[in-house]
Scaffold this motif. Sequence first.
Motif, PDB file in Angstrom:
ATOM      1  N   CYS A  16      23.952   1.691  14.378  1.00 37.27           N
ATOM      2  CA  CYS A  16      25.066   2.087  13.633  1.00 37.27           C
ATOM      3  C   CYS A  16      26.547   1.074  14.118  1.00 37.27           C
ATOM      4  CB  CYS A  16      25.663   3.629  13.894  1.00 37.27           C
ATOM      5  SG  CYS A  16      24.553   4.743  13.207  1.00 37.27           S
ATOM      6  N   SER A  20      28.791   9.404  14.533  1.00 36.33           N
ATOM      7  CA  SER A  20      29.258  10.857  13.949  1.00 36.33           C
ATOM      8  C   SER A  20      29.133  10.666  12.355  1.00 36.33           C
ATOM      9  CB  SER A  20      30.599  11.158  14.713  1.00 36.33           C
ATOM     10  OG  SER A  20      31.518  10.260  14.160  1.00 36.33           O
ATOM     11  N   GLU A  21      29.571   9.372  11.684  1.00 35.46           N
ATOM     12  CA  GLU A  21      29.430   9.540  10.241  1.00 35.46           C
ATOM     13  C   GLU A  21      28.259   9.346   9.989  1.00 35.46           C
ATOM     14  OE1 GLU A  21      30.654   9.068   6.367  1.00 35.46           O
ATOM     15  OE2 GLU A  21      31.578   9.561   8.185  1.00 35.46           O
ATOM     16  N   PHE A  22      27.186   8.585  10.692  1.00 35.70           N
ATOM     17  CA  PHE A  22      25.810   8.821  10.021  1.00 35.70           C
ATOM     18  C   PHE A  22      25.305  10.187  10.205  1.00 35.70           C
ATOM     19  CE2 PHE A  22      21.203   8.843  10.910  1.00 35.70           C
ATOM     20  CZ  PHE A  22      20.692   7.743  10.009  1.00 35.70           C
ATOM     21  N   ILE A  38      22.291   2.554   5.161  1.00 32.87           N
ATOM     22  CA  ILE A  38      23.596   1.796   5.809  1.00 32.87           C
ATOM     23  C   ILE A  38      23.319   0.500   6.115  1.00 32.87           C
ATOM     24  CG2 ILE A  38      24.067   4.118   6.790  1.00 32.87           C
ATOM     25  CD1 ILE A  38      22.732   3.195   9.495  1.00 32.87           C
ATOM     26  N   LEU A  68      29.219   1.612  11.608  1.00 34.55           N
ATOM     27  CA  LEU A  68      29.320   2.834  11.206  1.00 34.55           C
ATOM     28  C   LEU A  68      29.257   3.792  12.495  1.00 34.55           C
ATOM     29  CD1 LEU A  68      29.092   4.722   8.640  1.00 34.55           C
ATOM     30  CD2 LEU A  68      26.587   4.680   9.140  1.00 34.55           C
ATOM     31  N   PRO A  69      30.267   4.683  12.582  1.00 35.95           N
ATOM     32  CA  PRO A  69      30.337   5.712  13.755  1.00 35.95           C
ATOM     33  C   PRO A  69      29.106   6.501  13.627  1.00 35.95           C
ATOM     34  CG  PRO A  69      32.464   5.484  12.746  1.00 35.95           C
ATOM     35  CD  PRO A  69      31.584   4.674  11.840  1.00 35.95           C
ATOM     36  N   ASP A  81      24.818  16.098   5.181  1.00 33.73           N
ATOM     37  CA  ASP A  81      25.553  16.296   3.669  1.00 33.73           C
ATOM     38  C   ASP A  81      24.480  16.076   2.675  1.00 33.73           C
ATOM     39  OD1 ASP A  81      28.066  16.828   4.729  1.00 33.73           O
ATOM     40  OD2 ASP A  81      28.953  14.857   3.995  1.00 33.73           O
ATOM     41  N   ARG A 106      27.114  12.781  10.073  1.00 31.02           N
ATOM     42  CA  ARG A 106      27.563  13.784   8.785  1.00 31.02           C
ATOM     43  C   ARG A 106      27.014  13.339   7.608  1.00 31.02           C
ATOM     44  NH1 ARG A 106      30.430  13.253   4.552  1.00 31.02           N
ATOM     45  NH2 ARG A 106      30.519  10.876   4.756  1.00 31.02           N
ATOM     46  N   ARG A 107      26.662  12.075   7.426  1.00 33.25           N
ATOM     47  CA  ARG A 107      25.941  11.779   6.173  1.00 33.25           C
ATOM     48  C   ARG A 107      24.663  12.260   5.952  1.00 33.25           C
ATOM     49  NH1 ARG A 107      27.487   5.618   4.917  1.00 33.25           N
ATOM     50  NH2 ARG A 107      25.759   5.961   3.400  1.00 33.25           N
TER      51      ARG A 107
END
Length: 84
Positions: free
Chosen positions: A66, A74-76, A25, A71-72, A82, A78-79
């Motif tokens: 973040c 929550s996106e961190f 990131i 970068l939110p 995943d 999620r990534r």
Amino acid sequence: MERIGGLSAERQRDRKVFLRLLRRIRIEAKLTQAELAKRIGVTQARISKYEQGERRIDILELKTICDAVRLPLSEFARRFEDSC
């Protein structure tokens, strides 16, 4: 599960994923460690230690990073999920 260095194999894998994502990131934001450090008010050495896993990072520090790379959190998360 086999344990090496106190961590199960699954936890070791998760930790590697986390550290790779932390570095990714920063790179995606086109920041050097020194630039990120300046943005969040820490030393470049601390960023290096985070990325190498030599220093633990808490959720508040992760949110600060973040925010600095836009970068939110929550996106961190999620990534991270995943990638696991």
